[in-house]
Motif scaffolding. Structure first.
Motif, mmCIF file in Angstrom:
data_model
loop_
_atom_site.group_PDB
_atom_site.id
_atom_site.type_symbol
_atom_site.label_atom_id
_atom_site.label_comp_id
_atom_site.label_asym_id
_atom_site.label_seq_id
_atom_site.Cartn_x
_atom_site.Cartn_y
_atom_site.Cartn_z
ATOM 1 N N UNK A 171 -17.307 8.785 19.129
ATOM 2 C CA UNK A 171 -17.335 8.117 17.831
ATOM 3 C C UNK A 171 -18.705 7.521 17.534
ATOM 4 N N UNK A 172 -19.296 6.890 18.517
ATOM 5 C CA UNK A 172 -20.605 6.257 18.324
ATOM 6 C C UNK A 172 -21.650 7.277 17.907
ATOM 7 N N UNK A 173 -21.553 8.481 18.413
ATOM 8 C CA UNK A 173 -22.562 9.490 18.117
ATOM 9 C C UNK A 173 -22.268 10.257 16.822
ATOM 10 N N UNK A 174 -20.994 10.587 16.600
ATOM 11 C CA UNK A 174 -20.676 11.460 15.474
ATOM 12 C C UNK A 174 -20.455 10.721 14.157
ATOM 13 N N UNK A 175 -19.865 9.518 14.203
ATOM 14 C CA UNK A 175 -19.500 8.875 12.948
ATOM 15 C C UNK A 175 -20.697 8.647 12.027
ATOM 16 N N UNK A 210 -9.218 10.971 13.861
ATOM 17 C CA UNK A 210 -8.479 9.753 14.144
ATOM 18 C C UNK A 210 -9.141 8.891 15.207
ATOM 19 N N UNK A 211 -10.090 9.424 15.953
ATOM 20 C CA UNK A 211 -10.690 8.624 17.032
ATOM 21 C C UNK A 211 -12.159 8.276 16.798
ATOM 22 N N UNK A 212 -12.769 8.718 15.676
ATOM 23 C CA UNK A 212 -14.192 8.425 15.494
ATOM 24 C C UNK A 212 -14.473 7.412 14.401
ATOM 25 N N UNK A 213 -13.455 6.962 13.667
ATOM 26 C CA UNK A 213 -13.671 6.089 12.520
ATOM 27 C C UNK A 213 -14.451 4.830 12.852
ATOM 28 N N UNK A 214 -15.421 4.512 12.006
ATOM 29 C CA UNK A 214 -16.197 3.292 12.170
ATOM 30 C C UNK A 214 -17.084 3.280 13.396
ATOM 31 N N UNK A 215 -17.153 4.407 14.094
ATOM 32 C CA UNK A 215 -17.912 4.439 15.337
ATOM 33 C C UNK A 215 -17.154 3.857 16.507
ATOM 34 N N UNK A 216 -15.903 3.460 16.284
ATOM 35 C CA UNK A 216 -15.086 2.846 17.348
ATOM 36 C C UNK A 216 -13.717 3.509 17.477
ATOM 37 N N UNK A 259 -8.053 4.652 30.084
ATOM 38 C CA UNK A 259 -9.296 3.942 29.788
ATOM 39 C C UNK A 259 -10.506 4.871 29.879
ATOM 40 N N UNK A 260 -10.461 5.838 30.792
ATOM 41 C CA UNK A 260 -11.571 6.787 30.888
ATOM 42 C C UNK A 260 -11.644 7.662 29.633
ATOM 43 N N UNK A 261 -10.498 8.147 29.190
ATOM 44 C CA UNK A 261 -10.473 8.998 27.996
ATOM 45 C C UNK A 261 -10.850 8.197 26.758
ATOM 46 N N UNK A 262 -10.377 6.965 26.686
ATOM 47 C CA UNK A 262 -10.743 6.105 25.559
ATOM 48 C C UNK A 262 -12.244 5.860 25.524
ATOM 49 N N UNK A 320 0.888 -1.170 0.000
ATOM 50 C CA UNK A 320 0.000 0.000 0.000
ATOM 51 C C UNK A 320 0.920 1.212 0.000
ATOM 52 N N UNK A 321 1.156 1.751 -1.189
ATOM 53 C CA UNK A 321 2.297 2.641 -1.392
ATOM 54 C C UNK A 321 2.161 3.980 -0.678
ATOM 55 N N UNK A 322 0.965 4.499 -0.557
ATOM 56 C CA UNK A 322 0.776 5.814 0.040
ATOM 57 C C UNK A 322 -0.071 5.718 1.312
ATOM 58 N N UNK A 323 -1.353 5.485 1.180
ATOM 59 C CA UNK A 323 -2.203 5.259 2.352
ATOM 60 C C UNK A 323 -2.120 3.785 2.718
ATOM 61 N N UNK A 324 -2.452 3.449 3.970
ATOM 62 C CA UNK A 324 -2.144 2.088 4.411
ATOM 63 C C UNK A 324 -3.153 1.475 5.370
ATOM 64 N N UNK A 325 -3.922 2.273 6.098
ATOM 65 C CA UNK A 325 -4.915 1.736 7.018
ATOM 66 C C UNK A 325 -6.283 2.342 6.704
ATOM 67 N N UNK A 326 -7.338 1.665 7.166
ATOM 68 C CA UNK A 326 -8.707 2.117 6.912
ATOM 69 C C UNK A 326 -9.430 2.277 8.249
ATOM 70 N N UNK A 327 -10.028 3.428 8.459
ATOM 71 C CA UNK A 327 -10.830 3.645 9.655
ATOM 72 C C UNK A 327 -12.140 4.347 9.326
#
Length: 557
Positions: free
Chosen positions: A135-139, A213-219, A125-128, A55-62
């Motif tokens: 993420x669950x609400x906005x994604x 970076x923290x809302x992708x996929x709702x998770x 864990x609290x911040x996570x 994956x030459x440029x982008x590499x992960x999916x969220x």
């Protein structure tokens, strides 16, 4: 013959829009200047004689919504990574923080205690938990008409989380919530991917980057695409072709006019096509250039004298003067997006040994491997780069695709124990190209990346680098200028420009479908459909989906 829609750019967003619109019965023509489709979401054999499709440029999916996968019938498989991250302590690389999603509370606390961060385990864990609820609400709203800021805040329903992520500088929040420099750095890095900013900057650029970076996929999970990024764009291409979209490669758009006229060249010949709507899957700055060229075309057709481009117009208080080219260039750079990263692909004969003997390389490299990303190191790196220097040590993040998905390797190569690594170096702004020149900068950054890796390994990374058919080490370095040349991302900015909040301000105009879907430009018949749209950025298809929805809503009215 006019088309209902002409799409400029065959990246994954353009393909997404083409598939949706063609399935809805619209006549669609997509024009891509390169000889292949997919843009940054492609797989390629990067090293001669080495049967590996990276994956030459982008590499992960969220951020790719399941809605798009289902709507278009895409056969896309994503592998969830067990380990979130591993971060060796730069002061003592014989120990590190391994964040294991499957660990119980006791094991998790012990992992933080290994790096003297036991007091931060509960805060982590609290911040996570807070960002997961965010993420669950906005994604789900990213593929709906824009909420207003007030509506988004009400939907989140948590004033503290909203204030900390949306209204206060990210650095200030991290300092308040976490004590460990190492833990602070792991959290902060999500706000700095491809974003050159100080964590305490009140402009909140880091906050916007962090939010996406923290809302992708709702998770908030970042997954590995099975078969590489080319499998994602390949499925989108299949869906678009099967729906009836016409997809042309080697077709470079050179001018666009607000009335829907598009001029492009192909096979050495000039072509003109007219469209009811033009979707721009290019950076907004690039669209501006195409519109400027289109204005010149229109003026020529009207036999009017052409107007000098805006940044070349002479000016002074007393009368016209010539603007020195060097001044004009600096003004242009100030007005254009700036990327801030270096991307390095490596092929290894095997995973390297770590100085930390309590963590297996297969676990450390299975998630995001953070190197020299203490918060203090990130701050120092930013200050160094802002002064025109290359950070030392260079903050880096590493991803090993093949631990989650060996299918990108030839079976014989996979059986040999070979692996790929992708390194993403932070705080490398595009302005460094001007200082060093691209070739020298590329060489210096390669050296900096390898040195950063070596600082936490029990053996030099060079000892496990594979070689290609000519005996050369398998290492590929992509600077911001390399991205600009290959992908037409101005300044190598991977987001096509500054990220926006995924909602509209309360006083924003939302009268038209394009405005409601966050894809409007100053011209009603020209819409954004790429990363430069509101809610654009990363491999998501969201820009393409939302542009298609705006077209369908407008034409169905």
């Amino acid at each position: 013959m006019p088309h209902d829609v002409v799409i400029i750019g065959g990246g994954h967003n353009g393909l997404t829009a083409a598939a949706y619109l063609a399935r809805a019965g619209r006549s669609v023509l997509l024009l891509e200047r390169d000889d292949h489709l997919g843009g940054a979401a492609v797989s390629a054999q990067a090293f001669d004689g080495v049967e590996a499709r990276l994956s030459r440029y982008s590499y992960l999916v969220s951020l790719l919504p399941q809605r798009i996968i289902d709507d278009l019938g895409l056969d896309i498989r994503l592998a969830r990574r067990r380990y979130s991250s591993y971060t060796p302590d730069p002061a003592d690389p014989a120990r590190g923080l391994l964040v294991d999603r499957e660990a119980d509370a006791e094991a998790s606390a012990a992992a933080f205690a290994r790096v003297d961060a036991e007091d931060d385990a509960a805060a982590w864990h609290a911040f996570s938990g807070e960002t997961t609820r965010l993420a669950e609400r906005l994604f789900p709203t990213l593929t709906e008409p824009l909420l207003t800021r007030s509506e988004a805040r009400e939907l989140v329903g948590d004033d503290r989380t909203w204030t900390d992520v949306v209204e206060r500088p990210l650095g200030e929040v991290i300092d308040e919530r976490f004590a460990s420099d190492l833990v602070r750095g792991v959290v902060a890095s999500d706000g700095l991917i491809g974003t050159f900013t100080d964590l305490d900057d009140p402009a909140l650029d880091a906050n916007r980057c962090f939010l996406y970076h923290v809302i992708g996929g709702g998770t908030g999970d970042w997954d590995v695409p099975i078969g590489g990024m080319g499998a994602v764009s390949g499925e989108l291409e299949r869906a678009a072709r099967e729906a009836g979209a016409e997809l042309l490669v080697d077709a470079e758009v050179v001018a666009v006019e607000p009335d829907g006229r598009v001029r492009y060249t192909r096979d050495g010949e000039a072509h003109v096509v007219e469209a009811g709507t033009v979707l721009a899957n290019v950076a907004p700055v690039v669209l501006d250039r195409l519109l400027a060229a289109g204005a010149t075309d229109a003026a020529a057709r009207a036999t009017l004298p052409s107007v000098a481009p805006r940044d070349e117009r002479p000016f002074s208080h007393d009368g016209p003067v010539a603007v020195p080219p060097v001044v004009r260039e600096r003004l242009r750079r100030l007005a254009e997006p700036e990327g801030a990263q270096v991307k390095v692909n490596l092929m290894l004969t095997r995973l390297p040994r770590l100085r930390d003997t309590e963590v297996a390389p297969e676990a450390a490299f299975a998630g995001t491997f953070h190197i020299n990303e203490l918060q203090t190191q990130l701050d120092t790196a930013f200050a160094t780069a802002a002064r025109g220097g290359i950070p030392s040590p260079l903050p880096c993040e590493i991803y090993c695709h093949t631990l989650s998905d060996p299918t990108i390797l030839d079976p014989e190569l996979a059986a040999s124990g070979a692996h790929t690594l992708t390194v993403f170096g932070l705080h490398v702004p595009h302005r460094l190209v001007e200082r060093f020149g691209n070739d020298e900068l590329r060489a210096r950054l390669q050296e900096a990346v390898l040195a950063s890796l070596d600082s936490v390994l029990a053996e030099p990374i060079a000892d496990v680098l594979a070689t290609d058919a000519a005996g050369r080490p398998c290492i590929e370095v992509k600077t911001t200028l390399d991205l600009e040349h290959a992908l037409r991302m101005p300044g190598g900015n991977i987001f096509h420009g500054p990220l926006s909040w995924p909602w509209a301000e309360d006083d924003a105009p939302l009268a038209t479908p394009a405005e409601r879907w966050g894809v409007a430009t100053a011209h009603p018949r020209i819409l954004l459909c790429g990363s430069g749209a509101v809610r654009g950025g990363a491999v998501s298809g969201i820009g393409g989906h939302n542009a298609a929805m705006a077209v369908l809503e407008a034409t169905d009215d």
